[in-house]
Design an enzyme around this catalytic site. Sequence first.
Site, short mmCIF file in Angstrom:
data_model
loop_
_atom_site.label_atom_id
_atom_site.label_comp_id
_atom_site.label_asym_id
_atom_site.label_seq_id
_atom_site.Cartn_x
_atom_site.Cartn_y
_atom_site.Cartn_z
N GLU A 110 39.41 44.59 34.74
CA GLU A 110 40.88 45.60 35.13
C GLU A 110 41.80 45.27 33.76
O GLU A 110 41.71 44.02 33.38
CB GLU A 110 41.37 44.87 36.38
CG GLU A 110 40.49 45.06 37.54
CD GLU A 110 40.86 44.89 38.96
OE1 GLU A 110 41.08 45.63 39.81
OE2 GLU A 110 41.33 43.59 39.07
N CYS A 116 35.53 35.30 35.40
CA CYS A 116 36.04 33.86 34.56
C CYS A 116 35.27 32.83 35.32
O CYS A 116 34.90 32.64 36.40
CB CYS A 116 37.34 33.68 34.91
SG CYS A 116 37.93 32.41 33.91
N CYS A 156 49.59 38.64 38.64
CA CYS A 156 49.00 37.48 37.75
C CYS A 156 48.31 37.06 38.90
O CYS A 156 48.74 36.65 40.06
CB CYS A 156 49.85 36.60 37.30
SG CYS A 156 51.27 37.13 36.52
N CYS A 195 48.46 44.32 29.97
CA CYS A 195 47.70 43.04 30.22
C CYS A 195 46.17 43.31 30.34
O CYS A 195 45.89 43.87 31.16
CB CYS A 195 48.18 42.40 31.58
SG CYS A 195 47.23 40.82 32.51
N CYS A 218 40.08 27.97 39.04
CA CYS A 218 41.19 27.57 39.50
C CYS A 218 41.55 28.01 40.70
O CYS A 218 41.09 29.27 41.16
CB CYS A 218 42.40 28.24 38.16
SG CYS A 218 42.20 27.92 36.77
#
Length: 331
Positions: free
Chosen positions: A88, A109, A324, A102, A113
């Site tokens: 995305e 990933c 984010c 962005c 996290c």
Amino acid sequence: MQRYRVAMDLDLISEVLADEPAYRSKQVWEWVARGATSYGEMTNLPAQSRTLLEERAPFSTLTLVHEAKSVDGTVKALFNTHDGHPLEAVLMRFRDGRRSVCVSSQSGCPLTCTFCATGQMQFRRNLTAWEILDQALHFKRIEPIDHVVFMGMGEPMLNFDHVVAAARRLPDLGVTHRRTTLSTVGWLPGLTRFIDEVEEPIRLALSLHAPADALRSSIMPVNDRYPLDDVLAECQRYFELRGRKVFVEYVMLGGVNDSVTHAKKLGELLDRNIFKVNLIPYNPTGFYDGSSRTTIAEFKDALHAAGFSPTVRLTRGRDIAAACGQLAATG
Ligand code: SAH
């Protein structure tokens, strides 16, 4: 929604045009960087070259699958790579006229996290420089863009060569190095290369999120591998060598890392001449509560008292899961 192809692979284009003068692929890039949408528009190329390209080099590395628009003007695009991996990219429109894209550096990933949605999806692979540029080019065709942040899916420092190759071409799209920001969890091998090898004034952001190792490791397992002191020392080296401050990103997780005590510790940990702190309101991903406005204000005040000038990030695109940490390629 109709599926259509966007973008390009200049390496393939150079191969297809191998028998032609070397400047041909440069001409193609100039058209593409300016926002062209087909080979047909490239009128300074001989018709024969255009036909050859149309037959042999699809004008694409990405397929647009879905696009969503937020009430605040933010646009999120979901793409697939040619081999079917999702990613995305987000266009943020700010009131002062800034247009910031962005981009993702990986499909998924490999880091985990705990507060980030991307870490919950399966890691697919690194993106090529062209696949990264194609995200920015997609939006460039809609309107001029002036900032790019490598803050989409993935850890840019795990895909160093392609990320840097893409960043180096951004000025052709109208995005200067000073308006390009690379964000990292502090993946040391890549960070070290970035400091030593990249002389362009590309900005560096560090996702810190905690003022001490134990807490940081509990929300960012990568901290066990590359602990705080080592990462901060490397950031200091960046400042000394390149003369530019490092942005610190600090996501405000309710009851986890957001007390005044944490703020004071953060103030002691960081040198305010080197680091600029940006507080990020937590965007819901299902695991935490965001800190209240009052808590964020108190945290900010405590940093202020320690001599910092922290900012609070404007939240964009939350209603379309484009903010984010919300990118998970679910459309
Ligand atoms: N892997 C790199 C690049 C991604 S940047 C990095 O972590 O720096 C994405 C930024 O959004 C990071 O600072 C990340 O920590 C932050 N983020 C992740 N999940 C978030 C959430 N749910 N709310 C707000 N920010 C989040």
